[in-house]
Design an enzyme around this catalytic site. Structure first.
Site, PDB file in Angstrom:
ATOM      1  N   SER A   1      -5.777   1.172 -13.717  1.00 55.05           N
ATOM      2  CA  SER A   1      -5.222  -0.155 -13.449  1.00 55.05           C
ATOM      3  C   SER A   1      -5.936  -0.772 -12.258  1.00 55.05           C
ATOM      4  CB  SER A   1      -3.713  -0.079 -13.192  1.00 55.05           C
ATOM      5  OG  SER A   1      -3.442   0.229 -11.835  1.00 55.05           O
TER       6      SER A   1
ATOM      7  N   TYR B   1       3.289   1.560   7.180  1.00 55.12           N
ATOM      8  CA  TYR B   1       2.623   2.412   6.189  1.00 55.12           C
ATOM      9  C   TYR B   1       3.272   3.795   6.165  1.00 55.12           C
ATOM     10  CZ  TYR B   1      -1.107   5.212   4.036  1.00 55.12           C
ATOM     11  OH  TYR B   1      -1.819   6.073   3.230  1.00 55.12           O
TER      12      TYR B   1
ATOM     13  N   ILE C   1     -10.653   6.270  -3.316  1.00 58.71           N
ATOM     14  CA  ILE C   1     -10.241   7.508  -3.973  1.00 58.71           C
ATOM     15  C   ILE C   1      -9.972   7.270  -5.457  1.00 58.71           C
ATOM     16  CG2 ILE C   1      -8.431   9.277  -4.049  1.00 58.71           C
ATOM     17  CD1 ILE C   1      -8.131   8.819  -0.986  1.00 58.71           C
TER      18      ILE C   1
ATOM     19  N   VAL D   1      -9.985   9.852   4.631  1.00 61.23           N
ATOM     20  CA  VAL D   1     -11.193   9.694   3.823  1.00 61.23           C
ATOM     21  C   VAL D   1     -11.970   8.442   4.213  1.00 61.23           C
ATOM     22  CG1 VAL D   1     -12.051   9.698   1.443  1.00 61.23           C
ATOM     23  CG2 VAL D   1      -9.863  10.787   1.976  1.00 61.23           C
TER      24      VAL D   1
ATOM     25  N   LYS E   1       5.373   5.540   3.033  1.00 63.59           N
ATOM     26  CA  LYS E   1       4.954   6.802   2.422  1.00 63.59           C
ATOM     27  C   LYS E   1       6.073   7.847   2.517  1.00 63.59           C
ATOM     28  CE  LYS E   1       0.792   5.849   0.974  1.00 63.59           C
ATOM     29  NZ  LYS E   1       0.456   5.857  -0.462  1.00 63.59           N
TER      30      LYS E   1
ATOM     31  N   ASN F   1      -2.007   5.863  -7.152  1.00 62.78           N
ATOM     32  CA  ASN F   1      -2.953   5.882  -6.049  1.00 62.78           C
ATOM     33  C   ASN F   1      -3.006   4.568  -5.272  1.00 62.78           C
ATOM     34  OD1 ASN F   1      -5.668   6.580  -4.641  1.00 62.78           O
ATOM     35  ND2 ASN F   1      -6.168   4.805  -5.909  1.00 62.78           N
TER      36      ASN F   1
ATOM     37  N   SER G   1       0.473  10.572   2.119  1.00 62.07           N
ATOM     38  CA  SER G   1      -0.293  10.772   3.338  1.00 62.07           C
ATOM     39  C   SER G   1       0.500  11.625   4.319  1.00 62.07           C
ATOM     40  CB  SER G   1      -0.610   9.421   3.991  1.00 62.07           C
ATOM     41  OG  SER G   1      -1.181   9.586   5.272  1.00 62.07           O
TER      42      SER G   1
END
Length: 253
Positions: free
Chosen positions: A35, A165, A16, A198, A169, A96, A149
């Site tokens: 970055s 994860y 992404i 994705v 988030k 991101n 997410s």
């Protein structure tokens, strides 16, 4: 660069992040500061964007920042200050970069996975915001975009394990809401963005973890196109302080 709209994107060399970098570079009067973790990733990003049709007066700059361990805001700011980039302001900061470790049930989450996930997915975005806040303050409409997410939603928790994860988030979402509430007088637009499930390396990894037959449902192009519509239309009144999906729908915290 002073008249350009300036975007900072972490993890800009693949998935992404790469899609956002390529799409934004096609716009006129746009500066993208991407970055990447190391020199190998920087080389990859240069190669991936070589064929991109760059808009008039637009440009790409690459900065190496490894967020696998915490980088003090002062160090990040020093890297920006001492770079050859003439950074006068930042309009949109898109956090991101992320890490996905085994998506195990809560009973099996390890302390090591929690530390790794929180370091990259929650701590790094906060420290980057702290580092670049002086630059964001010089924008007429500053945005802080935390790529999150639906797996991090507590109210609408997904029906499959999110492991550390998901927890990281959720922490990122809390920090984003705090940033929103604490910077009302600054006009900051701060929100979390769910880019969808994705077809990226992380997306395919998740599919395998959940025994999902086939590929994730969304292409990078679909995710990036929708996400940029959210970013382009974001306001303090309508967007800030919320968790938005790429399609413009609000996801419960």
């Amino acid at each position: 660069m002073s008249s350009n709209k300036v975007f900072v994107i972490t993890g800009g060399n693949r998935g992404i992040g790469l899609g956002l970098t390529q799409k934004l570079l096609q716009r006129p009067n746009t500066t993208v500061i991407a970055s990447v973790r190391n020199s190998e990733a920087a080389t990859s990003l240069r190669a991936e964007t070589q064929s991109t049709t760059v808009g008039e007066n637009s440009n790409l700059h690459i900065i190496e920042l490894d967020f696998s361990s915490a980088i003090a805001p002062e160090k990040i700011r020093q890297i920006f200050d001492e770079s050859t980039i003439e950074v006068t302001h930042v309009d949109v900061l898109i956090c991101n970069a992320a890490v996905v470790v085994p998506l195990t049930p809560a009973l099996s989450i390890t302390a090591e996975d929690l530390r790794t996930s929180f370091e990259v997915n929650a701590i790094a975005p906060l420290l980057l915001f702290q580092a670049l806040w002086p630059y964001l303050q010089k924008s007429s409409a500053p945005q802080y975009v935390a790529v999150s997410s639906s797996v991090g939603s507590i109210a609408a928790q997904e029906p499959f394990p999110g492991g550390s994860y998901g927890a990281s988030k959720a922490a990122l979402n809390w920090l984003t809401k705090a940033i929103h509430m604490q910077h009302e007088s600054d006009g900051l637009i701060a929100y979390s963005l769910h880019p969808g499930w994705v077809q990226t390396r992380a997306g395919h990894y998740s599919a395998k973890q959940w025994d999902y037959p086939g590929d994730p449902p969304m292409t990078v192009e679909e995710s990036v196109t929708g996400s940029l519509q959210v970013i382009d239309n974001a306001t303090r009144e309508t967007t800030s302080g919320k968790l938005f999906a790429y399609n413009g729908q609000v996801v419960p915290w």
